[in-house]
Design a protein around this motif. Sequence first.
Motif, PDB file in Angstrom:
ATOM      1  N   UNK A   1      39.084 -13.897 -10.710  1.00  0.00           N
ATOM      2  CA  UNK A   1      38.631 -14.543 -11.925  1.00  0.00           C
ATOM      3  C   UNK A   1      37.413 -15.672 -11.690  1.00  0.00           C
ATOM      4  N   UNK A   2      36.550 -15.884 -12.873  1.00  0.00           N
ATOM      5  CA  UNK A   2      35.634 -16.742 -12.716  1.00  0.00           C
ATOM      6  C   UNK A   2      35.981 -17.979 -12.595  1.00  0.00           C
ATOM      7  N   UNK A   3      35.014 -18.729 -12.182  1.00  0.00           N
ATOM      8  CA  UNK A   3      35.825 -20.394 -12.053  1.00  0.00           C
ATOM      9  C   UNK A   3      35.858 -20.873 -13.397  1.00  0.00           C
ATOM     10  N   UNK A   4      36.950 -22.203 -13.352  1.00  0.00           N
ATOM     11  CA  UNK A   4      37.411 -22.510 -14.700  1.00  0.00           C
ATOM     12  C   UNK A   4      36.073 -22.937 -15.716  1.00  0.00           C
ATOM     13  N   UNK A   5      36.310 -22.945 -16.821  1.00  0.00           N
ATOM     14  CA  UNK A   5      35.471 -23.234 -17.598  1.00  0.00           C
ATOM     15  C   UNK A   5      35.944 -24.213 -18.631  1.00  0.00           C
ATOM     16  N   UNK A   6      35.031 -25.353 -18.783  1.00  0.00           N
ATOM     17  CA  UNK A   6      35.454 -26.541 -19.595  1.00  0.00           C
ATOM     18  C   UNK A   6      34.007 -26.928 -20.515  1.00  0.00           C
ATOM     19  N   UNK A   7      34.175 -26.911 -21.581  1.00  0.00           N
ATOM     20  CA  UNK A   7      33.026 -27.370 -22.330  1.00  0.00           C
ATOM     21  C   UNK A   7      31.857 -26.449 -22.370  1.00  0.00           C
ATOM     22  N   UNK A   8      31.796 -25.144 -22.138  1.00  0.00           N
ATOM     23  CA  UNK A   8      30.800 -24.465 -22.075  1.00  0.00           C
ATOM     24  C   UNK A   8      30.197 -24.253 -20.418  1.00  0.00           C
ATOM     25  N   UNK A   9      30.840 -25.096 -19.655  1.00  0.00           N
ATOM     26  CA  UNK A   9      30.377 -25.101 -18.420  1.00  0.00           C
ATOM     27  C   UNK A   9      31.463 -24.604 -17.182  1.00  0.00           C
ATOM     28  N   UNK A  10      31.002 -23.790 -16.239  1.00  0.00           N
ATOM     29  CA  UNK A  10      31.987 -23.328 -15.186  1.00  0.00           C
ATOM     30  C   UNK A  10      31.836 -24.392 -14.382  1.00  0.00           C
ATOM     31  N   UNK A  11      33.125 -24.844 -13.544  1.00  0.00           N
ATOM     32  CA  UNK A  11      32.960 -25.803 -12.486  1.00  0.00           C
ATOM     33  C   UNK A  11      33.971 -25.237 -11.221  1.00  0.00           C
ATOM     34  N   UNK A  12      33.635 -25.571 -10.244  1.00  0.00           N
ATOM     35  CA  UNK A  12      34.132 -25.234  -9.005  1.00  0.00           C
ATOM     36  C   UNK A  12      35.440 -25.651  -8.782  1.00  0.00           C
ATOM     37  N   UNK A  13      36.605 -24.889  -8.428  1.00  0.00           N
ATOM     38  CA  UNK A  13      37.949 -25.545  -8.452  1.00  0.00           C
ATOM     39  C   UNK A  13      37.987 -25.770  -6.679  1.00  0.00           C
ATOM     40  N   UNK A  14      37.374 -25.515  -6.049  1.00  0.00           N
ATOM     41  CA  UNK A  14      37.625 -25.972  -4.561  1.00  0.00           C
ATOM     42  C   UNK A  14      37.794 -25.028  -3.653  1.00  0.00           C
ATOM     43  N   UNK A  15      37.638 -25.219  -2.176  1.00  0.00           N
ATOM     44  CA  UNK A  15      37.873 -24.080  -1.288  1.00  0.00           C
ATOM     45  C   UNK A  15      39.298 -23.542  -1.439  1.00  0.00           C
ATOM     46  N   UNK A  16      39.234 -22.012  -1.214  1.00  0.00           N
ATOM     47  CA  UNK A  16      40.324 -21.496  -1.118  1.00  0.00           C
ATOM     48  C   UNK A  16      41.126 -21.433  -2.594  1.00  0.00           C
ATOM     49  N   UNK A  17      40.341 -21.477  -3.390  1.00  0.00           N
ATOM     50  CA  UNK A  17      41.059 -21.676  -4.742  1.00  0.00           C
ATOM     51  C   UNK A  17      41.083 -20.426  -5.761  1.00  0.00           C
ATOM     52  N   UNK A  18      40.722 -19.236  -5.081  1.00  0.00           N
ATOM     53  CA  UNK A  18      40.484 -17.974  -5.826  1.00  0.00           C
ATOM     54  C   UNK A  18      41.857 -17.732  -6.616  1.00  0.00           C
ATOM     55  N   UNK A  19      41.675 -17.154  -7.683  1.00  0.00           N
ATOM     56  CA  UNK A  19      42.970 -16.691  -8.488  1.00  0.00           C
ATOM     57  C   UNK A  19      42.474 -15.391  -9.017  1.00  0.00           C
ATOM     58  N   UNK A  20      43.663 -14.659  -9.212  1.00  0.00           N
ATOM     59  CA  UNK A  20      43.559 -13.014  -9.972  1.00  0.00           C
ATOM     60  C   UNK A  20      44.914 -13.413 -11.044  1.00  0.00           C
ATOM     61  N   UNK A  21      44.435 -12.778 -12.114  1.00  0.00           N
ATOM     62  CA  UNK A  21      45.308 -12.463 -13.162  1.00  0.00           C
ATOM     63  C   UNK A  21      44.732 -12.317 -14.556  1.00  0.00           C
TER      64      UNK A  21
END
Length: 166
Positions: free
Chosen positions: A61-81
Amino acid sequence: MKNRTLKFLLFLNLAITIGLVIYMANNRKVEIDLSNEILKVKGLVVTDSTGVARVIIGSHLPPAQSFGYRFYRGDNSGVSGVMLYDHEGQERGGYVTDDSYGNVFLTLDSKISQRVLFMAEPQGAATLKMWGKNANQINLGTSDDGTWMDVLDNGNKQELIKTDQQ
């Protein structure tokens, strides 16, 4: 001579148009039945009528999005679902597995931050956390080592239940 050429072109145009109409009527759109097939995709994006992504199903999945901006979740933070978004494209929750530890998460988010987290670890531990404003929080969990439940009221920890079985 010009008149004869124009009549010929008009007749030819009419014949082609009639031929196309007959062809289209006989060869209606054929629907493909995939009910007995497996569809394999890396991702699927469901958009609303304005083009805003409302549901994203994917492996990664793409990085988290808040207030129209995507932000980095951190190393080893990839998620699927599956991720859910509101009408403004704001991330509002999801049901995902992470790539680093193998945890499965169900999250519910306000427009400001995550508010509910239900997590199951691959080893069997399960945790339910709920956050509110002013550092209000409830934690409930269980594992092979015991169970716990604590409450933070305005940041003050009030341990309610804790058992250790060793």
